[in-house]
Enzyme design. Structure first.
Site, PDB file in Angstrom:
ATOM      1  N   HIS A  65      -3.985  -9.274   8.849  1.00  0.00           N
ATOM      2  CA  HIS A  65      -3.764  -9.000   7.419  1.00  0.00           C
ATOM      3  C   HIS A  65      -4.687  -7.899   6.904  1.00  0.00           C
ATOM      4  O   HIS A  65      -5.888  -8.089   6.768  1.00  0.00           O
ATOM      5  CB  HIS A  65      -3.998 -10.291   6.626  1.00  0.00           C
ATOM      6  N   HIS A  67      -4.680  -4.303   4.052  1.00  0.00           N
ATOM      7  CA  HIS A  67      -3.966  -3.458   3.067  1.00  0.00           C
ATOM      8  C   HIS A  67      -4.577  -2.055   3.188  1.00  0.00           C
ATOM      9  O   HIS A  67      -5.559  -1.747   2.508  1.00  0.00           O
ATOM     10  CB  HIS A  67      -4.184  -3.945   1.628  1.00  0.00           C
ATOM     11  N   GLU A 145       5.948  -4.876   0.938  1.00  0.00           N
ATOM     12  CA  GLU A 145       5.683  -5.931  -0.039  1.00  0.00           C
ATOM     13  C   GLU A 145       6.621  -5.861  -1.243  1.00  0.00           C
ATOM     14  O   GLU A 145       6.939  -4.787  -1.735  1.00  0.00           O
ATOM     15  CB  GLU A 145       4.237  -5.831  -0.524  1.00  0.00           C
ATOM     16  N   SER A 149       7.323  -9.753 -11.887  1.00  0.00           N
ATOM     17  CA  SER A 149       7.666 -11.010 -12.539  1.00  0.00           C
ATOM     18  C   SER A 149       8.655 -10.853 -13.691  1.00  0.00           C
ATOM     19  O   SER A 149       9.247 -11.825 -14.119  1.00  0.00           O
ATOM     20  CB  SER A 149       6.387 -11.667 -13.049  1.00  0.00           C
ATOM     21  N   HIS A 183       4.759 -11.046  -2.227  1.00  0.00           N
ATOM     22  CA  HIS A 183       3.350 -10.994  -2.630  1.00  0.00           C
ATOM     23  C   HIS A 183       2.731 -12.369  -2.843  1.00  0.00           C
ATOM     24  O   HIS A 183       1.769 -12.718  -2.176  1.00  0.00           O
ATOM     25  CB  HIS A 183       3.142 -10.106  -3.866  1.00  0.00           C
ATOM     26  N   HIS A 210       0.917 -14.226   0.288  1.00  0.00           N
ATOM     27  CA  HIS A 210      -0.362 -14.790  -0.151  1.00  0.00           C
ATOM     28  C   HIS A 210      -0.056 -16.134  -0.798  1.00  0.00           C
ATOM     29  O   HIS A 210       0.875 -16.225  -1.590  1.00  0.00           O
ATOM     30  CB  HIS A 210      -1.031 -13.894  -1.193  1.00  0.00           C
ATOM     31  N   GLU A 213      -4.626 -18.581  -3.138  1.00  0.00           N
ATOM     32  CA  GLU A 213      -5.850 -17.839  -2.850  1.00  0.00           C
ATOM     33  C   GLU A 213      -6.972 -18.243  -3.806  1.00  0.00           C
ATOM     34  O   GLU A 213      -8.143 -18.223  -3.435  1.00  0.00           O
ATOM     35  CB  GLU A 213      -5.569 -16.332  -2.977  1.00  0.00           C
ATOM     36  N   ASP A 315      -8.292  -8.537   5.598  1.00  0.00           N
ATOM     37  CA  ASP A 315      -7.806  -8.161   4.276  1.00  0.00           C
ATOM     38  C   ASP A 315      -8.105  -6.661   4.102  1.00  0.00           C
ATOM     39  O   ASP A 315      -8.628  -6.030   5.027  1.00  0.00           O
ATOM     40  CB  ASP A 315      -8.450  -9.004   3.167  1.00  0.00           C
TER      41      ASP A 315
HETATM   42 ZN   LIG Z   1      -3.896  -9.583   1.021  1.00  0.00          ZN
END
Ligand SMILES: [Zn+2]
Length: 414
Positions: A65, A67, A145, A149, A183, A210, A213, A315
């Site tokens: 994982h 980014h 990704e 919303s 996401h 994710h 978290e 990450d």
């Molecule tokens: Zn992440």
């Protein structure tokens, strides 16, 4: 065909077998593994390279994982609290993206390569890391990704996602696999989840997401309260009533029939972990990111008790100071301070080799016949007894001596 021999060889199978005075014979795939004497005798015509005193061979590491599109961040983002961090991401997102140019991607890929990462899972939110991942020396599972919303922009977001997915598919190969990342349950509209997972299901993709978290995410999804409520109110002042888009349970259920990697899961319940297991999923552990953003540690003891597999990810540099996997493993060793040192070290090494490769769907991560020849050579700083190797390896390794991907030695990109 090549033969490498070393004082130790970590097979990285479930038994955590370590061979002494061992050798490996390989071309693109691993052909044979055994004692140095045996292998040299069996393949007389192949030149052997002995890696020297205190040398060690093992599968290359897997960072499940990352980014890369955030790789220019050093001090823009605020740590210590998830919503504080998220606010700073929104504020600095464009600057970070603009500053992440060729040199920045090259450095990120090289840092992973030098630490022995032969495979990684990239979460791409904007498609900006695509060409760098296509041309990376490593094997890549490239997760496009999807998030958003607001119902009024769902179609625009979905089309943008489809375009990115389509573009990434042009470059699909044995070492570059395009896929999808949803996401999170707090940020992704159920329609986007449903539509993107329909693609994943029909094309048999491995998907990343994710999940749980932060404490704030738990509170928001369970009760529609807490820091996220304040955050959304500030962010969407025109919406009179803001409610969670998904419940945790409904979110997990939408992944039925999809092989899924659940990243973080710091605040997941036992029942949710059971659902992940029933789904055939696994967990991604990002210990440094979790410490910096959420002051929390994944319950590895529970995962092991439940036999739910986990792998390790750094990450992005949006929540880490490096992409060096050994830094991540060292952090994990210290964060899980109540665990037995030897068994935790072994578990972490397997999580970043065998389990990582399995999570991303590559036939790698174990030094055995028939697997891809994704191999690293490491030098221990001194003599070491076999049973102490796992933690010494984690404590002392910064960079590897050599890395082979599909049997070819790779050097940092210049
Ligand atoms: Zn992440």
């Amino acid at each position: 065909m090549k033969i490498l021999s070393a004082d130790f060889l970590l097979v990285c199978n479930d038994e955590f077998e370590i061979l002494e005075n061992a050798a490996i014979c390989f071309d693109k795939k691993i052909i044979d593994v055994g004692s140095r004497e045996e292998i040299v005798e069996r393949y007389k015509d192949v030149k052997e390279l002995y890696l020297g005193k205190n040398s060690l061979l093992m599968p290359s590491l897997v960072n499940t994982h990352v980014h890369l599109e955030f790789s220019s961040n050093r001090t823009y983002l605020k740590y210590g609290d998830f919503l504080r961090w998220l606010g700073s991401v929104i504020k600095y997102r464009e600057i970070i993206s603009k500053e992440c140019k060729e040199e920045c991607y090259k450095n990120a890929l090289n840092q992973m390569l030098k630490s022995g990462v032969g495979i990684f899972g990239e979460i791409s939110s904007r498609g900006e890391s695509l060409s760098y991942c296509v041309n990376a020396p490593q094997k890549v599972l490239f997760f496009n990704e999807i998030l958003g919303s607001q119902p009024e922009v769902v179609d625009i977001l979905y089309n943008d996602f489809l375009n990115r997915l389509k573009e990434s598919k042009k470059y699909a190969s044995d070492k570059f696999i395009p896929s999808i990342s949803v996401h999170s349950p707090y940020s992704t509209h159920p329609i986007l989840i449903k539509k993107s997972l329909e693609i994943a299901r029909s094309e048999n993709m491995i998907v990343s997401t994710h999940f749980m978290e932060s404490r704030a995410e738990r509170e928001w999804l369970d009760r529609g309260e807490g820091d996220f409520k304040r955050f959304f109110r500030e962010f969407f002042p025109h919406i009179p009533v803001i409610k969670p888009l998904n419940s945790a349970k409904e979110f997990l259920k939408s992944f039925i029939g999809v092989r899924t990697l659940f990243t973080h899961a710091l605040f997941a319940t036992r029942e949710e972990f059971e659902m992940m297991k029933d789904l055939g999923g696994s967990v991604i552990h990002c210990p440094i990111s979790n410490r910096l953003l959420n002051n929390a540690v994944l319950d590895l003891k529970l995962l092991e008790e439940m036999k739910l597999s986990y792998s390790v990810g750094t990450d992005g540099l949006s929540s880490n100071y490096s992409l060096n996997m050994w830094n991540e493993l060292r952090a994990a060793l210290f964060l899980h301070f109540d665990r037995d040192l030897i068994s935790l070290s072994k578990s972490l090494i397997l999580a970043s080799t065998k389990e990582g490769a399995k999570a991303l769907g590559f036939n790698s991560g174990v030094l055995e016949k028939g697997r891809s020849a994704d191999i690293i050579a490491v030098k221990l700083p001194g003599e070491c007894e076999v049973q102490e190797i796992a933690y010494h390896l984690i404590l002392h390794t910064r960079e590897v001596e050599k890395i082979f991907i599909d049997g070819e030695e790779e050097c940092p990109i210049s």
